[in-house]
Design a protein around this motif. Structure first.
Motif, mmCIF file in Angstrom:
data_model
loop_
_atom_site.group_PDB
_atom_site.id
_atom_site.type_symbol
_atom_site.label_atom_id
_atom_site.label_comp_id
_atom_site.label_asym_id
_atom_site.label_seq_id
_atom_site.Cartn_x
_atom_site.Cartn_y
_atom_site.Cartn_z
ATOM 1 N N ASN A 129 -149.938 45.869 -12.209
ATOM 2 C CA ASN A 129 -151.284 45.529 -11.733
ATOM 3 C C ASN A 129 -152.057 46.771 -11.308
ATOM 4 O OD1 ASN A 129 -153.383 44.698 -9.723
ATOM 5 N ND2 ASN A 129 -152.667 42.694 -10.385
ATOM 6 N N PRO A 130 -153.299 46.919 -11.805
ATOM 7 C CA PRO A 130 -154.045 48.136 -11.493
ATOM 8 C C PRO A 130 -154.467 48.231 -10.022
ATOM 9 C CG PRO A 130 -155.394 46.625 -12.792
ATOM 10 C CD PRO A 130 -154.021 46.055 -12.747
ATOM 11 N N ALA A 150 -154.850 50.623 -15.786
ATOM 12 C CA ALA A 150 -154.537 49.191 -15.907
ATOM 13 C C ALA A 150 -153.565 49.060 -17.070
ATOM 14 C CB ALA A 150 -155.814 48.405 -16.183
ATOM 15 N N LEU A 152 -151.546 46.988 -18.472
ATOM 16 C CA LEU A 152 -151.588 45.904 -19.459
ATOM 17 C C LEU A 152 -153.005 45.666 -19.975
ATOM 18 C CD1 LEU A 152 -149.169 43.327 -17.842
ATOM 19 C CD2 LEU A 152 -148.753 44.707 -19.858
ATOM 20 N N GLY A 153 -153.992 46.291 -19.354
ATOM 21 C CA GLY A 153 -155.375 46.038 -19.739
ATOM 22 C C GLY A 153 -155.930 47.159 -20.598
ATOM 23 N N ASP A 154 -155.108 48.148 -20.892
ATOM 24 C CA ASP A 154 -155.551 49.314 -21.634
ATOM 25 C C ASP A 154 -154.867 49.277 -22.993
ATOM 26 O OD1 ASP A 154 -155.942 51.909 -22.610
ATOM 27 O OD2 ASP A 154 -156.130 52.687 -20.573
ATOM 28 N N ARG A 155 -155.674 49.327 -24.055
ATOM 29 C CA ARG A 155 -155.097 49.183 -25.392
ATOM 30 C C ARG A 155 -154.017 50.214 -25.682
ATOM 31 N NH1 ARG A 155 -159.006 47.081 -29.357
ATOM 32 N NH2 ARG A 155 -158.498 48.797 -30.695
ATOM 33 N N VAL A 236 -146.486 35.900 -22.041
ATOM 34 C CA VAL A 236 -146.576 35.863 -20.583
ATOM 35 C C VAL A 236 -147.425 37.018 -20.052
ATOM 36 C CG1 VAL A 236 -145.258 36.003 -18.449
ATOM 37 C CG2 VAL A 236 -144.355 34.733 -20.376
ATOM 38 N N MET A 237 -147.293 38.183 -20.657
ATOM 39 C CA MET A 237 -147.918 39.356 -20.045
ATOM 40 C C MET A 237 -149.351 39.612 -20.501
ATOM 41 S SD MET A 237 -144.581 41.758 -19.857
ATOM 42 C CE MET A 237 -145.207 43.044 -18.816
ATOM 43 N N THR A 238 -149.651 39.450 -21.778
ATOM 44 C CA THR A 238 -151.025 39.749 -22.228
ATOM 45 C C THR A 238 -151.613 38.675 -23.132
ATOM 46 O OG1 THR A 238 -150.252 40.905 -24.184
ATOM 47 C CG2 THR A 238 -150.614 42.240 -22.231
ATOM 48 N N GLY A 241 -153.826 40.160 -25.878
ATOM 49 C CA GLY A 241 -154.952 41.017 -25.527
ATOM 50 C C GLY A 241 -154.471 42.372 -25.050
ATOM 51 N N PRO A 242 -155.303 43.262 -24.639
ATOM 52 C CA PRO A 242 -156.751 43.258 -24.790
ATOM 53 C C PRO A 242 -157.183 43.536 -26.229
ATOM 54 C CG PRO A 242 -156.011 45.278 -23.756
ATOM 55 C CD PRO A 242 -154.807 44.409 -23.897
ATOM 56 N N ALA A 243 -158.200 42.793 -26.650
ATOM 57 C CA ALA A 243 -158.779 42.948 -27.986
ATOM 58 C C ALA A 243 -157.716 42.911 -29.084
ATOM 59 C CB ALA A 243 -159.607 44.229 -28.068
ATOM 60 N N ALA B 418 -161.867 38.738 -28.550
ATOM 61 C CA ALA B 418 -161.277 40.056 -28.776
ATOM 62 C C ALA B 418 -162.344 41.130 -28.608
ATOM 63 C CB ALA B 418 -160.667 40.123 -30.164
ATOM 64 N N GLN B 421 -163.254 42.184 -24.948
ATOM 65 C CA GLN B 421 -162.217 43.015 -24.331
ATOM 66 C C GLN B 421 -162.324 44.450 -24.838
ATOM 67 O OE1 GLN B 421 -158.449 40.897 -24.881
ATOM 68 N NE2 GLN B 421 -158.606 40.213 -22.771
#
Lengths: 295, 449
Positions: A129-130, A150, A152-155, A236-238, A241-243, B418, B421
């Protein structure tokens, strides 16, 4: 007459197994392939035959290829950690660590394997978590605050973070399997190696590695095909995502079947997964049969 | 020899199965002929079993539906209602599996928009116009905009149960500290307010976009603000969607500006709930939330310094934008009746019971939701000022802009999910996103035809 009857008698015993296998394994595989040649979803009244269109769509779909890439990355990293490193850890635990500590360490390494994937996934979502994640706090504490992100939020880091969680979870399990294999090796080989003046590293490569080959092959098959069947960790985790950067074949299949209402395309992905795992298993089985070592 | 024969048998067996399986079976239309309409007359002797599936398994919602079912069963002892409730995400695949295998329950939940329309196009939703149409006795008890959300080609297919709309909830203390006297009235003023809040040490807008939909809700509103309503309606229809209006790019650019100026970093890695905690703890000044979430902000464990000092306003429109200023993001949730149900009349009778004055009021009292039934929310005891103000504001809205991810075709929704994001983490530009959306819309058009 009697000999013919006897010759056929054996087949009657096989029949129930064959029927079950046919109904629950072969038939679904064939049907799935057939479904992949149609364009249909849960709401269509008339599925339309589209031939190989769904496969062509996959060929041109960047997310499909990203998913294949992610599965491959998963497989390679898992191979390094869950086979190569796990074997090294097993050898160290067996040969170099004191008896009393050995049990404790074994348990410690094994514990993650008994945690459910969902729980582990949520646990790691907190670690990554960020805002209040342990990982960022740790980086901060050692002065690496520019590495904070982040996860899990960063590609660029999301897939790696998921793969890392999976290694944490399975590493200990494969190590324990290797420990069992190592314990089956007769002690004489080690004593002989010692007398010949081999050090621990040399012993590892000339005695341990060849004599646990059967287990190694099995684990290579399991981790490899496991990496192509992975689903829960990502879901469960993403959830991809992201994108769409963390989709694997399994989640992309699920997404197309149940979110995008494209069951035909999902069936095509399922066929691709089957083909990949089937071919991998065939290659490895053939290879293993040739190099089996009898103790 | 032996192995040979095994191979032959396996081969024959697979050939046999290959020949046996035809094309995937279509959901057969069951007993009721959809063209002839579903029989909606309530039987004189109410008896039988009706099945019902909702997405309200969460502990704060489930008891309401259970208690309404129990009350109906108590009034009609010969009727048995088999109520199944699952979570929001599992519902999406469960309902698809059930409709593909022709085992749809008599009453099932639906979001408004293309999600509902899909059932209508597949003849799986009963046309309820004769009972709940705007001119009928039952229909006139509902807020008109709520009924309209479940209308396709002039026919009403769903029973709305609640009202929902999206607002920027804000911490009034933070606004005072940053020197903002009145809530921003234009998009430009909002960006300005964000800068001031940032300077005052607040996260201007708390954003948790882990699953994509929070960003989609912004775009629902921004699309409505920037694209003329008729164009929007044409593009949101899978049969005619093209998404070529420049307003779509403008909407994405405005979202991008919000991301740069107002949102916290790493929004894709945060869940909406964690982001909400930042609002309630006073760290963030605003969050874009649904009115059904308002009760969360009044929770018992929330610090009174927040519960006593928050208000809300609509996401403001940019100056000179060419869309409608009066469309409000939001949509009712509702229930549909299986067109092939043998107990459709009974099912409808239960839905009438659920939306009668008493049970509609109970919805607000028990869950804190706004009811789709006119006057019901005002009668509830457990409301708070913000909820009532919200209701008044919804009443002023011209119409609902239904959630972008349920109003459009699923492929288009996926491209948007998508894409936003990608916008948030800087890997995609508004132009990239819209071209993916256009491709998906073209694919959707092909599939509908």
């Amino acid at each position: 007459m009697r000999t013919v009857a006897r010759r056929w008698a054996g087949w009657w015993w096989l029949l129930p197994g064959l029927v079950l296998l046919g109904t629950f394994v072969y038939y679904p595989i064939i049907q799935n392939f057939q479904l992949s040649t149609y364009s249909w979803n849960a709401f269509t009244s008339t599925p339309t035959f589209v031939g190989m269109d769904n496969y062509r769509e996959a060929w041109a779909d960047p997310v499909f290829w990203r998913a294949v890439g992610n599965n491959t990355l998963f497989a390679i990293v898992s191979l390094i950690f869950q086979v190569a490193f796990a074997l090294a850890l097993a050898a160290i635990l067996e040969e170099a660590v004191h008896q009393r500590l050995r049990g404790v360490l074994r348990t410690l390494y094994f514990i993650p394997a008994v945690i459910s994937i969902t729980v582990a996934g949520i646990l790691f979502s907190f670690i990554y978590n960020p805002e209040f994640g342990l990982l960022n706090e740790l980086l901060n504490a050692v002065g690496l605050d520019e590495w904070q992100r982040a996860w899990l939020g960063d590609r660029s880091t999301a897939m790696g973070s998921i793969i890392a969680m999976s290694q944490w979870q399975n590493f200990g399990y494969t190590s324990v399997l290797f420990i069992v294999a190592i314990q089956r090796i007769p002690r004489e080989f080690y004593e002989a190696a010692k007398i010949d003046g081999a050090g621990p590293v040399r012993t590892f490569f000339t005695v341990t590695v060849p004599l646990v080959r059967e287990m190694t092959t099995l684990l290579i098959i399991l981790t490899f095909s496991g990496a192509f069947l992975v689903f829960n960790e990502v879901m469960v985790m993403t959830a991809g995502g992201p994108a769409n950067s963390t989709h694997v074949l399994g989640t992309w299949l699920y997404f197309n079947a149940f979110m995008a209402d494209d069951m035909g395309y999902a069936s095509a992905i399922a066929t691709v997964i089957f083909a990949i795992t089937f071919v991998l298993a065939m290659i490895q089985l053939a290879y293993a049969r040739r190099r089996r070592v009898e103790l | 020899m032996r192995t040979h024969r095994v191979a032959t048998i396996v081969a024959t067996l697979s050939l046999g199965t290959l020949a046996a399986c035809g094309p995937p079976s279509a959901p057969d239309s069951g007993g009721g002929d959809a063209d002839a309409g579903t029989d909606l007359t309530v039987p004189e002797e109410k008896s039988g079993t009706i099945t019902m599936l909702t997405k309200f398994a969460a502990p704060e919602y489930a008891p309401y539906f259970e208690s309404v079912v129990e009350a109906y069963e108590a009034e009609n002892p010969d009727v048995d209602i088999d109520l199944q409730q699952v979570g929001d995400q599992p519902y999406k695949d469960k309902i698809r599996v059930l409709s593909a295998s022709n085992e749809l329950p008599d009453i099932y939940f639906s979001w408004a928009g293309d999600f509902a329309n899909k059932f209508v196009r597949a003849d799986l939703a009963a046309d309820l116009s004769s009972e709940i149409g705007p001119d009928t006795e039952w229909g006139s008890t509902f807020t008109p905009a709520a009924l309209e959300a479940f209308t396709l080609d002039g026919a009403t297919y769903g029973v709305p149960i609640n009202l929902d709309a999206k607002y920027l909830a804000y911490n009034t203390t933070a606004f005072e500290e940053a020197g903002i006297d009145t809530p921003p009235a234009t998009f430009e003023e909002l960006l300005d307010a964000c800068t001031k809040l940032d300077d005052a040490g607040y996260t201007p807008i708390s954003m948790g976009n882990q699953y994509g939909w929070p960003a989609i809700h912004y775009l629902t509103q921004l699309n409505a603000y920037n694209v003329p309503a008729e164009t929007l309606a044409t593009d949101y229809d899978p049969a005619s969607g093209e998404f070529t209006d420049p307003g779509y790019v403008a909407a994405l650019e405005q979202f991008d500006e919000l991301a740069q100026t107002c949102f916290n970093d790493g929004a894709n890695g945060l869940s909406h709930e964690v982001a909400q905690a930042n609002l309630m703890s006073g760290q963030a000044a605003m969050q874009y939330i649904e009115i059904v979430e308002f009760p969360n902000l009044m929770g018992e464990d929330v610090d009174p310094s927040f519960t006593e000092n928050w208000s809300f306003f609509r996401l403001p429109q940019a100056e000179g934008a060419s869309g409608s200023a009066d469309m409000l993001t939001g949509a009712p949730d509702g229930f549909m009746v299986n067109a092939n149900s043998e107990n459709a009349g009974l099912a409808l009778d239960f839905l009438k019971f659920m939306t009668n004055e008493q049970n509609a009021t109970k919805l607000t009292t028990d869950i804190g939701w706004l009811s789709s039934v006119e006057g019901a929310t005002e009668r509830a005891d457990e409301t708070f000022p913000q909820l009532e103000e919200g209701l008044a504001d919804i009443g002023e809205a011209e119409s609902f802009a239904i959630w972008l991810d349920t109003v459009v075709d699923a492929d288009v929704a996926a491209a948007y999910l998508a894409g936003v994001q990608g916008l948030l983490d800087g890997s995609a530009s508004p132009q990239d996103v819209i071209s993916d959306v256009q491709d998906a819309a073209a694919k959707a058009q092909e599939q509908v035809q």
